[in-house]
Design a protein around this motif. Structure first.
Motif, PDB file in Angstrom:
ATOM      1  N   ILE A   3       0.918  -1.163  -0.022  1.00  0.00           N
ATOM      2  CA  ILE A   3      -0.018  -0.218  -0.122  1.00  0.00           C
ATOM      3  C   ILE A   3       1.000   1.358  -0.031  1.00  0.00           C
ATOM      4  O   ILE A   3       1.814   1.388   0.749  1.00  0.00           O
ATOM      5  CB  ILE A   3      -0.868   0.313   1.226  1.00  0.00           C
ATOM      6  N   THR A   4       0.644   2.041  -0.976  1.00  0.00           N
ATOM      7  CA  THR A   4       1.459   3.226  -1.093  1.00  0.00           C
ATOM      8  C   THR A   4       0.860   4.239  -0.110  1.00  0.00           C
ATOM      9  O   THR A   4      -0.119   4.092   0.485  1.00  0.00           O
ATOM     10  CB  THR A   4       1.550   3.675  -2.564  1.00  0.00           C
ATOM     11  N   LYS A   5       1.760   5.078   0.088  1.00  0.00           N
ATOM     12  CA  LYS A   5       1.361   6.206   0.955  1.00  0.00           C
ATOM     13  C   LYS A   5       0.186   7.216   0.608  1.00  0.00           C
ATOM     14  O   LYS A   5      -0.565   7.276   1.235  1.00  0.00           O
ATOM     15  CB  LYS A   5       2.709   7.168   1.089  1.00  0.00           C
ATOM     16  N   LYS A   6       0.210   7.389  -0.839  1.00  0.00           N
ATOM     17  CA  LYS A   6      -1.131   8.087  -1.131  1.00  0.00           C
ATOM     18  C   LYS A   6      -2.173   7.056  -1.140  1.00  0.00           C
ATOM     19  O   LYS A   6      -3.272   7.688  -0.821  1.00  0.00           O
ATOM     20  CB  LYS A   6      -0.949   8.107  -2.823  1.00  0.00           C
ATOM     21  N   PHE A   8      -2.897   4.930   1.029  1.00  0.00           N
ATOM     22  CA  PHE A   8      -3.201   4.934   2.590  1.00  0.00           C
ATOM     23  C   PHE A   8      -3.815   6.308   3.144  1.00  0.00           C
ATOM     24  O   PHE A   8      -4.927   6.435   3.816  1.00  0.00           O
ATOM     25  CB  PHE A   8      -1.920   4.736   3.607  1.00  0.00           C
ATOM     26  N   LEU A   9      -3.541   7.609   2.400  1.00  0.00           N
ATOM     27  CA  LEU A   9      -3.946   8.770   2.750  1.00  0.00           C
ATOM     28  C   LEU A   9      -5.473   8.955   2.248  1.00  0.00           C
ATOM     29  O   LEU A   9      -6.549   9.437   2.969  1.00  0.00           O
ATOM     30  CB  LEU A   9      -3.097   9.879   2.299  1.00  0.00           C
ATOM     31  N   ASN A  10      -5.616   8.252   0.903  1.00  0.00           N
ATOM     32  CA  ASN A  10      -6.945   8.138   0.249  1.00  0.00           C
ATOM     33  C   ASN A  10      -8.100   7.383   1.054  1.00  0.00           C
ATOM     34  O   ASN A  10      -9.037   7.758   1.320  1.00  0.00           O
ATOM     35  CB  ASN A  10      -6.897   7.712  -1.116  1.00  0.00           C
ATOM     36  N   ILE A  11      -7.669   6.152   1.750  1.00  0.00           N
ATOM     37  CA  ILE A  11      -8.364   5.495   2.648  1.00  0.00           C
ATOM     38  C   ILE A  11      -8.616   6.082   3.833  1.00  0.00           C
ATOM     39  O   ILE A  11      -9.811   6.150   4.431  1.00  0.00           O
ATOM     40  CB  ILE A  11      -7.769   4.078   2.877  1.00  0.00           C
ATOM     41  N   LEU A  12      -7.694   6.830   4.409  1.00  0.00           N
ATOM     42  CA  LEU A  12      -7.897   7.711   5.710  1.00  0.00           C
ATOM     43  C   LEU A  12      -8.898   8.611   5.483  1.00  0.00           C
ATOM     44  O   LEU A  12      -9.720   8.903   6.250  1.00  0.00           O
ATOM     45  CB  LEU A  12      -6.581   8.214   6.139  1.00  0.00           C
ATOM     46  N   LEU A  13      -8.989   9.462   4.318  1.00  0.00           N
ATOM     47  CA  LEU A  13      -9.760  10.588   4.091  1.00  0.00           C
ATOM     48  C   LEU A  13     -11.245   9.896   3.644  1.00  0.00           C
ATOM     49  O   LEU A  13     -12.126  10.514   4.269  1.00  0.00           O
ATOM     50  CB  LEU A  13      -9.359  11.289   2.563  1.00  0.00           C
ATOM     51  N   ILE A  14     -11.348   8.927   3.041  1.00  0.00           N
ATOM     52  CA  ILE A  14     -12.694   8.240   2.736  1.00  0.00           C
ATOM     53  C   ILE A  14     -13.255   7.931   4.141  1.00  0.00           C
ATOM     54  O   ILE A  14     -14.355   8.032   4.493  1.00  0.00           O
ATOM     55  CB  ILE A  14     -12.477   6.845   2.081  1.00  0.00           C
ATOM     56  N   ALA A  15     -12.408   7.061   5.022  1.00  0.00           N
ATOM     57  CA  ALA A  15     -12.884   6.889   6.595  1.00  0.00           C
ATOM     58  C   ALA A  15     -13.510   8.090   7.204  1.00  0.00           C
ATOM     59  O   ALA A  15     -14.525   8.096   7.861  1.00  0.00           O
ATOM     60  CB  ALA A  15     -11.793   6.054   7.067  1.00  0.00           C
ATOM     61  N   PHE A  16     -12.555   9.169   7.224  1.00  0.00           N
ATOM     62  CA  PHE A  16     -13.025  10.404   7.795  1.00  0.00           C
ATOM     63  C   PHE A  16     -14.307  10.819   7.312  1.00  0.00           C
ATOM     64  O   PHE A  16     -15.175  11.405   8.195  1.00  0.00           O
ATOM     65  CB  PHE A  16     -11.983  11.723   7.668  1.00  0.00           C
ATOM     66  N   ILE A  17     -14.380  10.826   5.746  1.00  0.00           N
ATOM     67  CA  ILE A  17     -15.739  11.343   5.225  1.00  0.00           C
ATOM     68  C   ILE A  17     -16.926  10.616   5.520  1.00  0.00           C
ATOM     69  O   ILE A  17     -17.936  11.027   6.231  1.00  0.00           O
ATOM     70  CB  ILE A  17     -15.447  11.482   4.100  1.00  0.00           C
ATOM     71  N   VAL A  18     -16.700   9.406   5.809  1.00  0.00           N
ATOM     72  CA  VAL A  18     -17.705   8.163   6.019  1.00  0.00           C
ATOM     73  C   VAL A  18     -18.189   8.565   7.587  1.00  0.00           C
ATOM     74  O   VAL A  18     -19.355   8.170   7.964  1.00  0.00           O
ATOM     75  CB  VAL A  18     -17.494   6.897   5.874  1.00  0.00           C
ATOM     76  N   SER A  19     -17.293   8.925   8.404  1.00  0.00           N
ATOM     77  CA  SER A  19     -17.628   8.890   9.864  1.00  0.00           C
ATOM     78  C   SER A  19     -18.324  10.180  10.114  1.00  0.00           C
ATOM     79  O   SER A  19     -19.252  10.170  11.193  1.00  0.00           O
ATOM     80  CB  SER A  19     -16.131   9.211  10.638  1.00  0.00           C
TER      81      SER A  19
END
Length: 186
Positions: A3-6, A8-19
């Motif tokens: 998993i690239t850094k980019k 990982f950051l996209n997954i983190l951003l999506i998780a934040f938005i879904v939250s």
């Protein structure tokens, strides 16, 4: 699979938005955003101010007892129309609570809802609000419009509408306190 850094950051951003849509974090985040983007209400120009002339308005207090708005004639009054189920109201009521704590002995507060008593009491307890709740009597004549919620009116001692704000506002700031201090001294 790496998993690239980019990624990982996209997954983190999506998780934040879904939250924001499915967790309590989202609820409090939305309240915080409403607080951040609420601004001090604008004062109505003196030449454009409307005046409340009929103070004969029946309401209910927190104990469900009827009373008349006439008791506030000659006082500085803040009227706020709100609903517990409208997210922006939570943010606005927090600033009104702070203002109430500072001015409760100097002016009248009408924090008005048309909801039933039980959910309002639960809402007040959940958010630690102590200002007095006023209940609207549906069908009663009123000197202001109840079509938009949240909406607020600041009246001077003569009944002039100094501030009319539809939507959320920040009521606990130096600008509003200066206006209130001036109106109370008049």
């Amino acid at each position: 699979m790496k998993i690239t850094k980019k990624t990982f950051l996209n997954i983190l951003l999506i998780a934040f938005i879904v939250s924001f849509f499915v967790t309590p974090v989202g609820y409090y985040g939305k309240v915080l955003l409403n607080k951040i983007f609420s601004f001090s209400p604008d004062v109505t120009e003196v030449s454009d101010r409307e005046r409340i002339t009929d103070y004969n308005w029946r309401l209910k207090d927190a104990n469900w007892n009827f009373f008349n708005f006439k008791k506030s004639k000659g006082n500085v009054v803040l009227i706020n129309l709100w609903a517990s189920w409208k997210l922006p109201c939570v943010a606005e009521l927090a600033s009104i609570q702070d203002l109430y704590d500072q001015y409760k002995d100097k002016m009248d507060f009408y924090i008005i809802t048309n909801e039933e008593r039980e959910p309002v009491e639960a809402f007040m307890k959940e958010h630690n609000f102590t200002f007095p709740v006023t209940y609207l009597i549906i069908g009663e004549k009123m000197p202001i419009s109840d079509e938009v919620v949240p909406a607020s009116y600041l009246l001077d001692k003569l009944g002039n509408i100094v501030i009319h704000k539809e939507g959320i506002a920040d009521w606990d700031n130096s600008k509003v306190r200066a206006i209130l201090d001036g109106l109370i001294k008049e």
